[in-house]
Design an enzyme around this catalytic site. Structure first.
Site, PDB file in Angstrom:
ATOM      1  N   GLU A   1       0.812  -1.235   0.000  1.00  0.00           N
ATOM      2  CA  GLU A   1       0.000   0.000   0.000  1.00  0.00           C
ATOM      3  C   GLU A   1       0.841   1.279   0.000  1.00  0.00           C
ATOM      4  OE1 GLU A   1      -2.784  -0.301   3.227  1.00  0.00           O
ATOM      5  OE2 GLU A   1      -3.619  -2.191   2.509  1.00  0.00           O
TER       6      GLU A   1
ATOM      7  N   GLU B   1      -6.898 -10.669  -0.403  1.00  0.00           N
ATOM      8  CA  GLU B   1      -7.742 -10.008   0.602  1.00  0.00           C
ATOM      9  C   GLU B   1      -9.182  -9.832   0.102  1.00  0.00           C
ATOM     10  OE1 GLU B   1      -5.751  -6.737   2.554  1.00  0.00           O
ATOM     11  OE2 GLU B   1      -3.773  -7.485   1.976  1.00  0.00           O
TER      12      GLU B   1
END
Length: 385
Positions: free
Chosen positions: A160, A269
């Site tokens: 991220e 995810e």
């Protein structure tokens, strides 16, 4: 004699039934249904291992062939203070995977969240020097990757780092405090991971990667590493998605763009949110944690399924899962793994984020470990194509 005649009559009646009525074909497991196409993974809660939760552990072994750790291999767990190192929970996760023939992912080495402040700040709150930050990162990656060498097949090295506009983030952690070009920090993380675990695959992982401006940034990052001769083996597309986004076209476009770089592409995810706000778009930050929003008048809207999920909404979630998995199936030659972020609804992070104290239903097994409609619709995809 009467009993013998009755028994014979029953046997003949059973033999006369259609074969489908005699034996119902067993439904395949997830890993069986998608065998030979891509790995099917799940995030493992450490509580399952710590408490020897046999039903949950058995379900993981039955349905999946790859696992990811939720939190036990993040910096705040492994290295919470400058002189403290805790590998025990990660070791337990790796042993569970090894004992049951599951491919174990390491997640994650460099991230702005769940990383102690000492990685970039001094005790007095002042920003550390560039050299100090680099030394801390190298030490962390060296010790962690070396410790788990041979126990994990791959690492999410950087997590991220890219903003929605395609540049590097600048709001917290490494991205906020590093007093240099972040390219060099990303390179350092991947170089160090490769040096310490040359046989493990090395990935970049991020969310909202259906947004093409963000994909632009990830593509640039991958090409930057490749141009310098630094190994990167794959990119994980976090699939924290909702009922109304992203479009299948955007998902296909992202998969195609990343695959064209010559790296593995993973769907990571994976969960589907059907609650207000979250179903419309990925929510980040703490804005929705305002105590005023926990009042009854707001929670009646924000937490509409506190007692149970209506069958109609359950069907919406199932249809959305099927739509996305059909899209993935259509690109299966470009997909290496699909990982669900949690085993069942009760342990999903979505029960508390982005709005706390909500009851959510974003996964394919319910709180009693029963298969939901989404499971059945997903599992049938390979046989319908």
């Amino acid at each position: 004699m009467k009993h013998s005649t009755l028994l014979l009559s029953i046997i003949l009646s059973l033999l006369a039934l259609p074969s489908s009525a005699q034996v119902k074909p067993a439904e395949p497991t997830l890993k069986e249904a998608f065998a030979g196409q891509f790995l099917v993974g799940v995030a493992v809660s450490h509580s399952f291992i710590e408490r020897n939760n046999t039903p949950c552990l058995n379900l993981i072994c039955e349905q999946f062939n790859a696992v990811s750790p939720e939190d036990v291999m993040k910096p705040e767990t492994i290295h919470p203070a400058p002189s403290v190192w805790n590998f025990g929970k990660g070791d337990a996760y790796c042993k569970f995977a090894s004992d049951h023939g599951l491919k174990a992912l390491g997640h994650t080495l460099m991230w702005h969240n769940q990383t102690p402040d000492f990685f970039w700040l001094n005790e007095d709150g002042s920003v550390r020097t560039k050299e100090q930050m680099q030394a801390t990162l190298v030490e962390y990656v060296e010790k962690t990757v070396t410790h788990f060498a041979g126990k994990v097949y791959a690492w999410d090295v950087v997590n991220e780092f890219i903003s929605e506009e395609g540049g590097y983030r600048n709001d917290k952690g490494w991205e906020k405090y590093y007093p240099g070009n972040l390219d060099e920090l990303v390179c350092l993380a991947f170089e160090t991971a490769h040096r310490c675990a040359p046989n493990a695959e090395l990935y970049y992982n991020d969310y909202n990667m259906w947004r093409q401006t963000k994909v632009d940034g990830v593509v640039r990052l991958v090409k930057m590493l490749q141009s310098k001769g630094i190994r990167i083996d794959g990119v994980g597309i976090q699939a924290h998605w909702g009922l109304n986004y992203p479009s299948t076209h955007d998902i296909e476009t992202t998969i195609d763009r990343l695959h064209a770089l010559g790296v593995k592409v993973m769907i990571t995810e994976f969960d589907i949110d059907m609650l207000p706000f979250s179903k419309e778009g990925q929510m980040t930050g703490k804005a929705m944690y305002d105590p005023a929003l926990q009042r009854d008048e707001f929670m009646r809207y924000l937490n509409p399924y506190a007692d149970e999920l209506p069958a109609s909404v359950d069907q919406e979630v199932a249809d959305r899962y099927e739509q996305i998995m059909r899209t993935i199936w259509g690109r299966r030659d470009k997909i290496a793994r699909v990982t669900f972020w949690g085993l069942h609804d009760g342990v999903s992070w979505k029960n508390n984020y982005p709005i706390p104290n909500r009851k959510n239903y974003p996964l394919i097994f319910d709180r009693k470990l029963q298969k939901k409609k989404a499971f059945h619709q997903i599992i049938s995809i390979p046989t319908k194509n």
